[in-house]
Design a protein around this motif. Structure first.
Motif, short mmCIF file in Angstrom:
data_model
loop_
_atom_site.label_atom_id
_atom_site.label_comp_id
_atom_site.label_asym_id
_atom_site.label_seq_id
_atom_site.Cartn_x
_atom_site.Cartn_y
_atom_site.Cartn_z
N ALA A 154 10.52 11.83 5.19
CA ALA A 154 10.18 10.45 4.84
C ALA A 154 8.86 10.39 4.08
O ALA A 154 8.70 9.58 3.16
CB ALA A 154 10.12 9.59 6.10
N LEU A 155 7.91 11.23 4.45
CA LEU A 155 6.62 11.27 3.75
C LEU A 155 6.81 11.72 2.31
O LEU A 155 6.22 11.15 1.38
CB LEU A 155 5.67 12.21 4.48
N TRP A 156 7.66 12.73 2.10
CA TRP A 156 7.92 13.22 0.74
C TRP A 156 8.56 12.12 -0.11
O TRP A 156 8.15 11.87 -1.25
CB TRP A 156 8.83 14.45 0.80
N GLN A 202 7.79 7.68 -4.44
CA GLN A 202 7.99 6.29 -4.88
C GLN A 202 6.68 5.59 -5.24
O GLN A 202 6.71 4.49 -5.79
CB GLN A 202 8.69 5.51 -3.76
N LEU A 203 5.54 6.20 -4.95
CA LEU A 203 4.26 5.56 -5.25
C LEU A 203 3.99 5.58 -6.74
O LEU A 203 4.34 6.53 -7.45
CB LEU A 203 3.13 6.27 -4.51
N ASP A 204 3.32 4.55 -7.23
CA ASP A 204 2.90 4.56 -8.63
C ASP A 204 1.69 5.47 -8.79
O ASP A 204 1.05 5.87 -7.80
CB ASP A 204 2.56 3.14 -9.10
N ASP A 205 1.36 5.81 -10.03
CA ASP A 205 0.30 6.78 -10.30
C ASP A 205 -1.04 6.33 -9.76
O ASP A 205 -1.82 7.14 -9.22
CB ASP A 205 0.19 7.04 -11.81
N ARG A 238 -10.83 2.66 5.55
CA ARG A 238 -9.88 3.16 4.55
C ARG A 238 -8.81 4.04 5.19
O ARG A 238 -7.63 3.94 4.88
CB ARG A 238 -10.64 3.93 3.47
N HIS A 239 -9.23 4.89 6.13
CA HIS A 239 -8.27 5.78 6.80
C HIS A 239 -7.28 4.98 7.64
O HIS A 239 -6.09 5.30 7.67
CB HIS A 239 -9.03 6.77 7.69
N ASP A 240 -7.76 3.94 8.30
CA ASP A 240 -6.87 3.10 9.09
C ASP A 240 -5.85 2.38 8.20
O ASP A 240 -4.67 2.25 8.56
CB ASP A 240 -7.67 2.08 9.90
N ARG A 241 -6.30 1.93 7.03
CA ARG A 241 -5.38 1.23 6.12
C ARG A 241 -4.27 2.16 5.63
O ARG A 241 -3.10 1.79 5.60
CB ARG A 241 -6.14 0.64 4.94
N TRP A 242 -4.64 3.36 5.25
CA TRP A 242 -3.63 4.32 4.81
C TRP A 242 -2.73 4.72 5.98
O TRP A 242 -1.52 4.89 5.82
CB TRP A 242 -4.29 5.57 4.23
N GLY A 243 -3.32 4.88 7.15
CA GLY A 243 -2.54 5.31 8.30
C GLY A 243 -1.43 4.36 8.69
O GLY A 243 -0.43 4.75 9.30
N ASP A 244 -1.58 3.08 8.32
CA ASP A 244 -0.55 2.10 8.64
C ASP A 244 0.71 2.28 7.79
O ASP A 244 1.75 1.72 8.10
CB ASP A 244 -1.10 0.68 8.43
N HIS A 245 0.60 3.04 6.69
CA HIS A 245 1.73 3.15 5.75
C HIS A 245 2.30 4.56 5.66
O HIS A 245 3.45 4.73 5.26
CB HIS A 245 1.28 2.71 4.35
#
Length: 716
Positions: free
Chosen positions: A539-541, A546-549, A525-532
């Motif tokens: 840029a993180l902010w 832009q993410l949905d709820d 799970r951490h690797d999947r999130w880390g890719d994005h």
């Protein structure tokens, strides 16, 4: 109309005999620097002349060439060639590659000499490392590499040590993103992921000195100068399979020991051996630990011993040492500084005299029988033994009048005074009793070892993290609960959520945790999130906005899960990092509530009792209790006669599919949930192997049909 570009004509090159060359007085280099002439000559003898000389023709008074050429650029190379000629290793007419400059160019020879030296750029340390690495990969020894470049072999080793740095950090260094001193600090660790994590943490911080990098990389290690490491010995630690991190660039006082668990086990084993030897002298108890708490002797009575008389031989030795000490002191009384050998000898004499003056102490055997000993490790790693303390409960009662023996010491059948039983000292290490073979045969239930409870709760912490990360609503509720508690209840204990959120590393835990389903799920799970997740702060902010709820809640649950801390710790409110008893109770109660809310089932999470993680580390009574609860009374009775090792192995088989859990992995009494631990009844007996099953054909051993008269027979 386009203007024609003036074309550049380069000076021609040709071979000129060495005896036709002379050193120009226009060479600007006067100060010796860099590689010596001797080393440069050796390099030319080994590799040839790598760089040509720059020369100009020598003119006579009428401006005509004389056939000689002067060298304004390349004076050190010229001197090295000259040395080879004098050594008869180079012919004086040997052709030398030269670039011949024109005499009418208008460029002064001093300008050429200065430019040739000023424009020379030394090799980048990273290029040097890569060259050394390539040569070593092709079979060249480090000593040979050092000899070829006339440097100390440690320089080669240090450059090659850069191979332990993450390639990503090497690229940053190559682009001048960090200094060499920072890069060298990262070599104390082989963990590339941790190196990159530390750099990401400090890259924009004002606090990124090398010592800060090394401290962050070694925060879960123990220095070799730690008293535990000195007590055990780094050699013994490495012989047991321990790994030591070392810094070849800076003084590291012996390095850092990575496996703290192994070090603690070695310390405990050595203290146990010492305590066992002390116990043979008749003491009632021996309490050993890395450190003995301050004030532990308060309220205890210290018994006094009588120093043993010095023997005639020891007295003669002491007199001789004192005489030598007096003679050397008088001889060098007026000396401004003592010679090293005399200073060393004086120190040896003083130590020997002090050892003879510190006489062994003899204690009364009757006092030894009720007194104990504290064994600890001093700040310098030496052994500290403090003998002769009597606890109030061990004090003897007032003696009976007229010499009558107490009633309990008189045999009621013979009327004779019983002989005193042989006393076995009670040994504790770090507050935990040391198990002996007799203890292992004891079938009684005893408290679980503290270390085992910590490991079990670590399993549960990891499973709780995974369960919470897949329950965003629960994660949100828990986070809001923590934040509200901090905002409106300023004295509320921390609980089981580190809401910074600060990643709690489960260091020193069993190896099997790394391969567990929860650990694999967390890593994936951490690797999947880390890719994005963007690396840039702005840029993180923007990305989060832009993410949905639903996606935001998933990310929140994942981040919050890293702050879960459901570990058992020994309450120690007086230490800087300690936890109070109340704080521990709150933490574990919240962990139970979180387990109910997430529907955590430790059985479904993959935990099952094995010899390594539970059964081989508890008493026989605990093993039988586990089998009784999980596999039934009959199974427990049929393995009750086995030795502990065999009992643990058989219990692992019997409990494999029962879903039994030890107390630290169950819900506490005050929390109800679907994962509450069921207790098997006799009807749930597991199948037993042939050598344990009651399959006798003897009518006397066969089971009657009446269940009320079932007779269980254990294997012999």
């Amino acid at each position: 109309m386009a203007t024609a570009v003036q074309k550049i004509t380069l000076s021609s090159s040709r071979d000129i005999p060495f005896n036709k060359l002379v050193l120009s007085q226009s060479n600007v280099r006067r100060v010796k620097a860099g590689v010596s002439i001797e080393d440069l000559a050796a390099s030319i003898a080994r590799r040839g002349l790598i760089q040509s000389l720059h020369v100009r023709a020598v003119l006579d008074g009428e401006g005509q060439e004389t056939g000689m050429f002067e060298v304004p650029a390349g004076g050190r190379r010229y001197r090295a060639l000259e040395m080879l000629v004098k050594q008869k290793r180079l012919n004086k007419t040997a052709p030398v590659p030269c670039v011949v400059g024109t005499t009418d160019s208008g460029i002064l020879m001093e300008e050429i000499s200065l430019a040739e030296n000023d424009e020379r750029v030394p090799a980048h340390p990273l290029d040097q490392y890569r060259a050394f690495q390539s040569m070593r990969d092709k079979g060249m020894a480090e000593e040979d590499i050092a000899a070829a470049f006339f440097v100390d072999v440690n320089v080669v080793k240090q450059r090659l040590r850069l191979a332990s740095v993450s390639p990503a950090l090497l690229d940053i260094y190559a682009e001048d993103g960090m200094e060499l001193k920072h890069l060298m600090a990262f070599t104390v660790s082989q963990d590339h992921a941790r190196q990159e994590q530390v750099w990401d943490t400090i890259r924009n911080s004002w606090q990124k000195e090398p010592y800060h990098i090394r401290r962050m990389l070694t925060e879960t290690t123990v220095r070799a100068s730690d008293k535990r490491a000195v007590f055990v010995g780094v050699d013994a630690y490495e012989a047991a399979g321990g790994i030591v991190m070392r810094d070849l660039f800076e003084s590291d006082d012996g390095g850092w020991l990575q496996d703290i668990g192994l070090l603690d086990r070695l310390v405990s084993a050595k203290l146990t051996t010492i305590a066992d030897e002390i116990a043979t002298h008749g003491w009632k108890w021996v309490e050993a630990g890395v450190s003995i708490p301050y004030g532990v002797t308060h309220g205890l009575r210290a018994i006094k011993g009588v120093p043993l008389d010095i023997t005639a031989q020891e007295q003669a030795t002491r007199d001789a040492l004192q005489e030598e000490l007096d003679r050397l002191t008088a001889e060098y009384e007026d000396a401004d500084e003592l010679p090293d050998e005399i200073d060393q000898r004086l120190g040896e004499i003083e130590v020997a005299i002090d050892a003879l003056d510190q006489r062994p102490v003899r204690y009364d055997p009757d006092e030894i029988a009720i007194a104990g000993v504290f064994v600890s490790i001093d700040s310098d790693g030496s052994l500290c033994i403090d003998r002769g303390y009597v606890r109030p409960e061990d004090e003897r009662p007032v003696e009976a009048a007229d010499g009558d023996a107490p009633e309990e010491e008189v045999d009621p059948e013979t009327g004779e005074v019983r002989s005193p039983a042989v006393q076995r000292a009670v040994i504790t290490i770090g507050g935990e009793p040391v198990r002996t073979e007799e203890d292992e045969e004891d079938d009684g239930l005893k408290p679980l070892p503290e270390r085992l409870i910590i490991e079990l709760t670590a399993h549960r912490t990891l499973a709780l993290r995974d369960a919470l990360a897949t329950n965003p609503q629960v994660a949100l509720t828990m986070l809001l609960h923590k934040l509200a508690s901090d905002t409106f209840r300023h004295t509320a204990p921390t609980g089981c959520l580190e809401a910074s959120v600060r990643h709690l590393y489960l260091s020193g835990q069993p190896e099997e945790m790394k391969a567990s389903a929860a650990a694999q799920s967390e890593n994936d799970r951490h690797d999947r999130w880390g890719d994005h997740v963007p690396a840039d702060d702005q840029a993180l902010w923007d990305w989060l906005e832009q993410l949905d709820d639903g996606t935001r809640l998933d990310l929140l649950a994942h981040c919050v899960s890293f702050g879960i801390n459901a570990l058992f710790e020994r309450p120690n409110p007086h230490a800087a990092s300690g936890i109070s008893r109340h704080g521990l109770d709150v933490r574990l109660a919240q962990a139970d509530r979180l387990a109910v809310a997430t529907g955590l089932d430790m059985v479904a999470a993959g935990w099952k009792p094995t010899v390594g993680n539970y059964l081989g580390r508890v008493t026989k009574g605990r093993i039988l209790e586990a089998v009784r609860e999980g596999a039934g009374e009959r199974a427990a009775q049929l393995i009750g006669h086995l030795k502990k090792g065999d009992m643990a192995k058989e219990a692992e088989r019997l409990l494999a599919d029962t879903g039994w859990l030890p107390e630290p992995l169950r819900m506490s009494d005050g929390v109800a949930g679907d994962d509450a631990q069921p207790v098997s009844q006799d009807g749930g007996d597991a199948d037993l192997p042939a050598f344990l099953a009651d399959d006798s054909e003897d009518d006397e051993l066969s089971e009657p049909e009446d269940e009320e008269h079932v007779a269980l027979v254990a294997a012999e």
